[in-house]
Design a protein around this motif. Structure first.
Motif, short mmCIF file in Angstrom:
data_model
loop_
_atom_site.label_atom_id
_atom_site.label_comp_id
_atom_site.label_asym_id
_atom_site.label_seq_id
_atom_site.Cartn_x
_atom_site.Cartn_y
_atom_site.Cartn_z
N ARG A 62 0.81 -1.21 0.00
CA ARG A 62 0.00 0.00 0.00
C ARG A 62 0.86 1.27 0.00
NH1 ARG A 62 -3.43 -3.62 2.81
NH2 ARG A 62 -2.28 -3.42 4.76
N ARG A 109 -3.23 0.65 -8.91
CA ARG A 109 -3.36 0.75 -7.46
C ARG A 109 -2.91 2.11 -6.94
NH1 ARG A 109 -2.16 -3.89 -3.44
NH2 ARG A 109 -3.91 -2.78 -2.53
N ASP A 122 -9.39 -2.80 -7.02
CA ASP A 122 -8.09 -2.44 -7.57
C ASP A 122 -7.88 -2.99 -8.97
OD1 ASP A 122 -7.42 -1.12 -5.24
OD2 ASP A 122 -6.58 -2.90 -4.30
#
Length: 553
Positions: free
Chosen positions: A160, A189, A287
């Protein structure tokens, strides 16, 4: 009235205990039953009956565990565990068996994975840790040390942290140019990366005419407007760069989100490193496409349909039909070549828009057969039908996944609590068993034995609940990794998202709010424990006083 019913209930309990007690203890039980009529006060009588019933139940348990002791007399009073060493040992053996049964669960891979999933939110919340994917970061370090391009790509598409993901992606492509597709997945993403402008030309030369790349470009244009707070032209017709990117996407002959390559990467990397962590391995369906693709595609499709209606009003029905078919073609492409329900939903929505206009145009042209066909397609791809199709994709359903996640979290917390109690009571029993142990340690041994027994049983039950609750999801995860079967992964994603709600709630709180929340929760637990202990000692003092009265034989 309440105390009267309570006394009757306690009396029935005492009489039931007399029936199940061994033969050599029934006379003592009947004596206790006879003395009950002479105990003054409903509460005192209730305590007397409950105390006698508990002693008889202990003797019945001892008789089942140690049959050879049937002939021995019953030591009166509630201090049976303190006076009868064999009974205490029997209880400890039973508790040890429960602990052993709980430990045997660790031999099962589903249980180990379930325990990690259940405890992770609690430990992160209590330790005030951020959701920074520490296990995935450690895996990335191992892959860098081995110069493993696949391992680096595996971590790049899941981290992330946008900067770390971009760096690992570039390292992976540097080691293996065949992994160039990783740039596209990382760009989806993390659409705000500056490296995207360098990656897109490389991707377009490597896989030309893929609609994903102009969609990523359109996403970057939208984000640039947000960064400049230029909301008037965000994703609108006034931005020629955005319109050019969307036109290229709608005219592209194919669409590939590369999630099939991600699944192949999973089947290779996960067993290689033993990284069986569903929270980091499973991809979120959201995503699979750039964030603004659904809304942006619908907006651009609406503009195309409006252009078609304008052409239709001018009498150019062929031009109008081309506009409508452009929308339908893009929707078909996203729907048929996508891999997730998000992509299928976006594709069916666009098709419904286009088929509705084609139906009306066919009626105007006097073609009832075509109008009937487009009417069927419109009904098939409209939004209510799409929603029903998505609901049909569930195995357990959202509500059941949330309930199972709650059971898993509670079971994991109970395991921690019972394990802590076992450590404390074991320390008390060891200290009380040493020579020269003080009277306080000796006095605490009966209560510690009882608490240890309850904790051992609780540990076994919570371990069983943890294993049985997570076992179906473990099979779903294994099927997704080993066989590439992600048809049931939606339930597992919903389940995992529900387990992370505690951590997400904790992270949105300020440090002062976190302190007040956990401080209040801890205080309530301490107060509850103190009340339980006070009630226990008060009841024990009353029973001891009654035993030493003149009415007790």
């Amino acid at each position: 009235m309440l105390v009267t019913h309570l006394r009757r209930l306690a009396t029935v309990l005492l009489e039931s205990a007399i029936r199940i007690a061994p033969a050599d203890t029934r006379d003592w039980g009947r004596a206790m039953r006879g003395e009950l009529n002479h105990v003054e006060g409903h509460w005192a009588a209730t305590a007397w009956a409950l105390g006698g019933a508990s002693v008889l139940a202990k003797r019945a348990l001892a008789a089942l565990l140690i049959p050879s002791r049937h002939g021995q007399g019953l030591p009166p009073g509630p201090g049976l565990f303190a006076k009868d060493v064999s009974v205490r040992n029997a209880v400890l053996i039973t508790g040890g068996g429960c602990i052993l049964g709980a430990l045997l669960f660790f031999a099962a891979p589903p249980f180990r994975q379930a325990l990690r999933v259940a405890i992770s939110p609690w430990t992160r919340a209590f330790l005030n840790a951020s959701d920074d994917q520490p296990r995935l970061v450690a895996l990335a370090r191992r892959a860098e040390q081995r110069r493993d391009a696949e391992g680096l790509a595996f971590c790049a598409v899941r981290l992330r942290n946008a900067g770390a993901g971009a760096r690992l992606a570039q390292e992976a492509v540097g080691l293996d140019p065949n992994l160039l597709w990783v740039y596209a997945v990382v760009a989806v993403r993390h659409p705000g990366l500056r490296e995207i402008s360098e990656w897109i030309p490389l991707l377009e030369r490597w896989d030309p005419q893929n609609a994903l790349f102009p969609l990523i470009t359109a996403e970057s244009v939208d984000i640039s407007h947000v960064d400049r707070e230029d909301f008037n032209t965000q994703g609108g017709e006034k931005d020629p760069e955005w319109r050019s990117a969307m036109t290229a996407a709608f005219q592209s002959p194919k669409f590939d989100d590369y999630l099939d390559r991600v699944e192949e990467l999973d089947r290779s990397v996960v067993p290689r490193y033993g990284f069986y962590d569903p929270e980091d391995v499973l991809f979120e369906e959201e995503d699979s496409l750039p964030t603004y693709t659904a809304s942006g595609s619908r907006q651009f499709a609406s503009s195309l349909i409006q252009s078609g209606e304008d052409l239709e009003a001018k009498g150019d029905r062929k031009g109008a039909r081309d506009k409508y078919w452009a929308v339908a073609h893009f929707g078909q492409m996203i729907d048929s070549q996508g891999h997730t329900s998000v992509e299928h939903g976006a594709g069916t929505s666009l098709q419904a828009m286009a088929y509705k206009r084609l139906q009306a145009l066919s009626r105007k042209e006097g073609s009832p057969s075509e109008a009937a066909l487009f009417s069927y397609l419109t009904a098939k791809f409209d939004e209510p039908s799409q929603a029903r199709g998505q609901l049909g994709g569930w195995i357990f359903g959202w509500d059941i996944c949330k309930r199972n996640a709650s059971v898993l979290l509670v079971a994991g917390l109970m395991m921690l609590i019972f394990s802590g109690l076992l450590v404390v009571t074991a320390s008390i029993l060891i200290a009380g068993s040493r020579r020269g142990a003080g009277p306080a340690a000796q006095t605490a041994k009966p209560a510690a034995t009882l608490v240890a027994m309850i904790s051992a049983v609780g540990l076994l039950l919570s371990s069983s609940a943890l294993y049985l609750t997570y076992r179906p999801y473990w099979y779903i995860f294994q099927g997704a990794i080993l066989n590439g079967d992600r048809t049931q992964a939606r339930d597992l994603r919903a389940f995992l998202n529900s387990t992370q709600m505690l951590l997400r709630f904790h992270l949105v709180l300020s440090p002062d709010e976190q302190f007040r929340f956990w401080g209040g929760l801890t205080s309530l637990g301490i107060i509850g424990l103190i009340l339980i202990l006070l009630r226990h000692f008060r009841s024990r003092a009353r029973t001891n006083g009654l035993q030493h009265s003149s009415r007790v034989p």
